[in-house]
Write a protein that holds these residues in place. Sequence first.
Motif, PDB file in Angstrom:
ATOM      1  N   SER A  87      10.973  46.945  16.665  1.00 12.59           N
ATOM      2  CA  SER A  87      10.905  48.219  17.404  1.00 12.59           C
ATOM      3  C   SER A  87      11.012  49.402  16.456  1.00 12.59           C
ATOM      4  N   VAL A  88      11.980  49.316  15.543  1.00 19.24           N
ATOM      5  CA  VAL A  88      12.194  50.437  14.626  1.00 19.24           C
ATOM      6  C   VAL A  88      10.970  50.635  13.722  1.00 19.24           C
ATOM      7  N   LEU A  89      10.372  49.506  13.266  1.00 15.90           N
ATOM      8  CA  LEU A  89       9.156  49.599  12.429  1.00 15.90           C
ATOM      9  C   LEU A  89       8.006  50.225  13.224  1.00 15.90           C
ATOM     10  N   SER A  90       7.894  49.840  14.508  1.00 18.49           N
ATOM     11  CA  SER A  90       6.816  50.393  15.341  1.00 18.49           C
ATOM     12  C   SER A  90       6.999  51.892  15.520  1.00 18.49           C
ATOM     13  N   ILE A  91       8.247  52.308  15.786  1.00 17.90           N
ATOM     14  CA  ILE A  91       8.515  53.747  15.956  1.00 17.90           C
ATOM     15  C   ILE A  91       8.172  54.478  14.668  1.00 17.90           C
ATOM     16  N   SER A  92       8.560  53.865  13.545  1.00 13.16           N
ATOM     17  CA  SER A  92       8.291  54.475  12.248  1.00 13.16           C
ATOM     18  C   SER A  92       6.781  54.625  12.010  1.00 13.16           C
ATOM     19  N   PHE A  93       6.014  53.590  12.355  1.00 14.32           N
ATOM     20  CA  PHE A  93       4.569  53.634  12.159  1.00 14.32           C
ATOM     21  C   PHE A  93       3.894  54.621  13.106  1.00 14.32           C
ATOM     22  N   LEU A  94       4.403  54.660  14.326  1.00 16.66           N
ATOM     23  CA  LEU A  94       3.829  55.592  15.301  1.00 16.66           C
ATOM     24  C   LEU A  94       4.113  57.031  14.865  1.00 16.66           C
ATOM     25  N   SER A  95       5.330  57.262  14.387  1.00 15.13           N
ATOM     26  CA  SER A  95       5.698  58.604  13.910  1.00 15.13           C
ATOM     27  C   SER A  95       4.806  59.033  12.763  1.00 15.13           C
ATOM     28  N   ALA A  96       4.395  58.050  11.942  1.00 19.01           N
ATOM     29  CA  ALA A  96       3.554  58.373  10.787  1.00 19.01           C
ATOM     30  C   ALA A  96       2.078  58.446  11.167  1.00 19.01           C
ATOM     31  N   GLY A  97       1.773  58.157  12.429  1.00 18.10           N
ATOM     32  CA  GLY A  97       0.375  58.215  12.873  1.00 18.10           C
ATOM     33  C   GLY A  97      -0.439  57.023  12.410  1.00 18.10           C
ATOM     34  N   LEU A  98       0.227  55.944  11.973  1.00 17.53           N
ATOM     35  CA  LEU A  98      -0.513  54.777  11.489  1.00 17.53           C
ATOM     36  C   LEU A  98      -0.961  53.880  12.641  1.00 17.53           C
ATOM     37  N   ILE A  99      -0.268  53.956  13.775  1.00 14.44           N
ATOM     38  CA  ILE A  99      -0.733  53.245  14.978  1.00 14.44           C
ATOM     39  C   ILE A  99      -0.656  54.224  16.157  1.00 14.44           C
ATOM     40  N   ASN A 100      -1.352  53.884  17.270  1.00 10.66           N
ATOM     41  CA  ASN A 100      -1.271  54.807  18.417  1.00 10.66           C
ATOM     42  C   ASN A 100      -0.227  54.343  19.428  1.00 10.66           C
ATOM     43  N   LEU A 101       0.007  55.178  20.429  1.00 12.68           N
ATOM     44  CA  LEU A 101       1.071  54.899  21.404  1.00 12.68           C
ATOM     45  C   LEU A 101       0.819  53.586  22.146  1.00 12.68           C
ATOM     46  N   GLY A 102      -0.447  53.332  22.515  1.00 13.94           N
ATOM     47  CA  GLY A 102      -0.780  52.098  23.240  1.00 13.94           C
ATOM     48  C   GLY A 102      -0.414  50.872  22.409  1.00 13.94           C
ATOM     49  N   ALA A 103      -0.768  50.918  21.114  1.00 11.53           N
ATOM     50  CA  ALA A 103      -0.467  49.791  20.222  1.00 11.53           C
ATOM     51  C   ALA A 103       1.045  49.623  20.084  1.00 11.53           C
ATOM     52  N   GLY A 104       1.748  50.744  19.934  1.00 14.41           N
ATOM     53  CA  GLY A 104       3.212  50.703  19.791  1.00 14.41           C
ATOM     54  C   GLY A 104       3.851  50.067  21.016  1.00 14.41           C
ATOM     55  N   LEU A 105       3.381  50.461  22.207  1.00 13.15           N
ATOM     56  CA  LEU A 105       3.944  49.899  23.444  1.00 13.15           C
ATOM     57  C   LEU A 105       3.637  48.397  23.518  1.00 13.15           C
ATOM     58  N   GLY A 106       2.415  48.033  23.115  1.00 11.75           N
ATOM     59  CA  GLY A 106       2.037  46.617  23.098  1.00 11.75           C
ATOM     60  C   GLY A 106       2.975  45.808  22.214  1.00 11.75           C
ATOM     61  N   VAL A 107       3.270  46.342  21.022  1.00 10.07           N
ATOM     62  CA  VAL A 107       4.156  45.636  20.088  1.00 10.07           C
ATOM     63  C   VAL A 107       5.558  45.490  20.707  1.00 10.07           C
ATOM     64  N   ILE A 108       6.033  46.560  21.342  1.00 15.32           N
ATOM     65  CA  ILE A 108       7.376  46.526  21.930  1.00 15.32           C
ATOM     66  C   ILE A 108       7.436  45.491  23.077  1.00 15.32           C
ATOM     67  N   PHE A 109       6.381  45.474  23.911  1.00 17.12           N
ATOM     68  CA  PHE A 109       6.350  44.483  24.998  1.00 17.12           C
ATOM     69  C   PHE A 109       6.359  43.071  24.394  1.00 17.12           C
ATOM     70  N   GLY A 110       5.548  42.892  23.354  1.00 16.61           N
ATOM     71  CA  GLY A 110       5.483  41.583  22.690  1.00 16.61           C
ATOM     72  C   GLY A 110       6.814  41.205  22.080  1.00 16.61           C
TER      73      GLY A 110
END
Lengths: 619, 87
Positions: A87-110
């Motif tokens: 989760s923390v890595l996903s938030i970090s990547f989303l904050s950096a614009g390396l992934i989008n919100l949809g992808a981040g939510l997908g990772v968190i659900f997974g």
Amino acid sequence: MELLKRMLFPVIMLLLAVSFWSRPQLQQIAAGVAIFLFGMLSLERGFQSFSGGLIERVLQRSTSTTAKALAFGVVATTLMQSSSLVSVLSISFLSAGLINLGAGLGVIFGANLGTTTGAWLIAGFGLDINLAQLAMPMLVFGVMLLFQPNKSRAGIGHILAGMGFLFLGIDYMKDGFATLQGSLDLSAVSPQGIAGLLLFTLFGIIATVVMQSSHATLVLTLTALAAGHVQYMDALALAIGANVGTTVTAMLGSLGANTAGKRLALGHLLFNLATGAVALLLMPVLLWLVEQLSTLLGISAENYTLKLALFHTLFNLLGVALMVPQLPRLQRWLMRLVPERSSNRMQPQYLNQSAMESPSAAVAVTRSESIRLYGLSTDLILQGLGWQVDEFHRGQPIALLSDQSRSAVHANLQQLYEQQVKGIYSAIISFISSAREKASGRQDEQLRELRAADHYLIEAIKGVKHLQRNLLFYIHSENPDMAQAYQQLRQQIGDVLRAIQHVRQIDDVVESRLALDHQLLLTERDREQSDSLIEGLIRTRKISAEMATSLMTDKGYSQEVCRALIQAARYLFIDDQSPQGETPESLQLEHADLSAINKQLEQQRSEEDAATPPPEQGL
Amino acid sequence: MKFSKLVKTLNALFNSGQRHKRRQREELAAALIKLKHKQHELKENLHQCDSELERAELEEKISILAAQRRKGLDMLRELDNSEDDKV
């Protein structure tokens, strides 16, 4: 609220001390939890030593679709046994614009689904075998590897030692509950029915918030259930509570994140809250499903730990099944709920604490902020040179740019620098210094280069500041030669800025590097030609000695500005995937090489001119 | 496999300096190939170009590439002749 936060820790410590004193048997369970949590920390640290490489590359590449993002969340959490780290890595990547919100939510659900594998492993094997025996060799090899200077080996050491401590912690909890046999029965004190269910859900939330790990709560629940200290139904409620409580880690992680990170953390909270609520509401249906599937899978009726693992998986699956179709709506809703903050031009826009969690994210935000700094710096340079910024960016030919050099705006470049650039530059430098503590190898090199690029930009502004006074004076001089010479100095900088504008549009790395090298060659040629031009002007007494010294000094400044801008562009706009300090950079040509090329070209051209027959006269 | 060759292979495997040098050599060689292709591409463009200004720019770029390739080849030779590789 602040007082509550401050009081919470001493109250927990006091409660623990009192419970150890009143029931010494609890110490073993608490020690088990402590060892388990220490193992999780070591495991996370081990995986973090590999971040900045493999994990980030996979995260970036495997989140192009929701299905892929879900799969990544499941696999990564299964392997690392920590949904918090994912989760923390996903938030970090989303904050950096390396992934989008949809992808981040997908990772968190997974990741939520991935945590269920831990329950299966512990319920299936962990409670039946002697985990302490398995832990011993892991701890020995792990600690031996920990002392290795090589970062990868030390990382493997952390992972091995972490797993060893996890196993040891589970074993301690198991033994602790066994010694408590008969002296603690939570079921006797808990209310029955819905009230009991809600109470244990709350216990699960509190335990997870305190331990910052749903995994630890789940293991504690499984071991307590196996020892008969909690009833099956209460254990199910604890598992639901653990799922809700785990969002606190992500919420805490998002405190330093930007808007995108906050949206993801809120999405995580909503997902787990909704899943928990649905699981509580549909408890009878889920229980029936667990019984049916248990019969189908051959799980005996008394094996409550495996049934708990099955229930945990089922309700998380249910959550994913319910939320994935709503993903676009959830994204829109989160965007409305957490709107983008209006940006302050003087403040950094991309740097955020949460990007520090991953070196790749740190490099990405530093690059974005440095590119923004480039834009602000070039605007300042253009203003300093007496040109209108908008006209320049619209692509107006340099000769046709309207001359603003008499305008009052150029009075204080230093003030403009302090207002518009200095704050952001300082923030980037401070961010890089902190980020480099975690980074190594390529990422560290990239951060170093970005710092150099920012420094070059500041050097360029300083160069223009030095140049500005004489430039604005002589460009309107009555001496046409001086006016022309200063016009040329200004033109050189304008040409470099235009060339960089062009380089930013080029995708081919070789081509863009060549374009910058070519600009460097032209800059070197301008330097040589202006040397002889100034000498000529002095010889023919077209300019005075004072004028000549001013021109010589300012020519130096102009050269410095051009070189600094080209160097900054090299680090900012060419191949953002790898550091420029690697091989191709070592082929960069020096002053002498460029000078030699210019001489050779000059000779070649004069030979060609001599060989070309003069045009025929007449018919 | 001969014993000396085995020792050499094992040495190359465990010697991080040598590994680094080999990687450096491979990267340099790959960069030089890219430069060579670019140079050929620009030479072809030069043959087809009529504009005086564009020809001058192409010639300058070709000269830069030639100088970089010369420099790179020297570095490659230096790497090949360095002491560490002589086992």
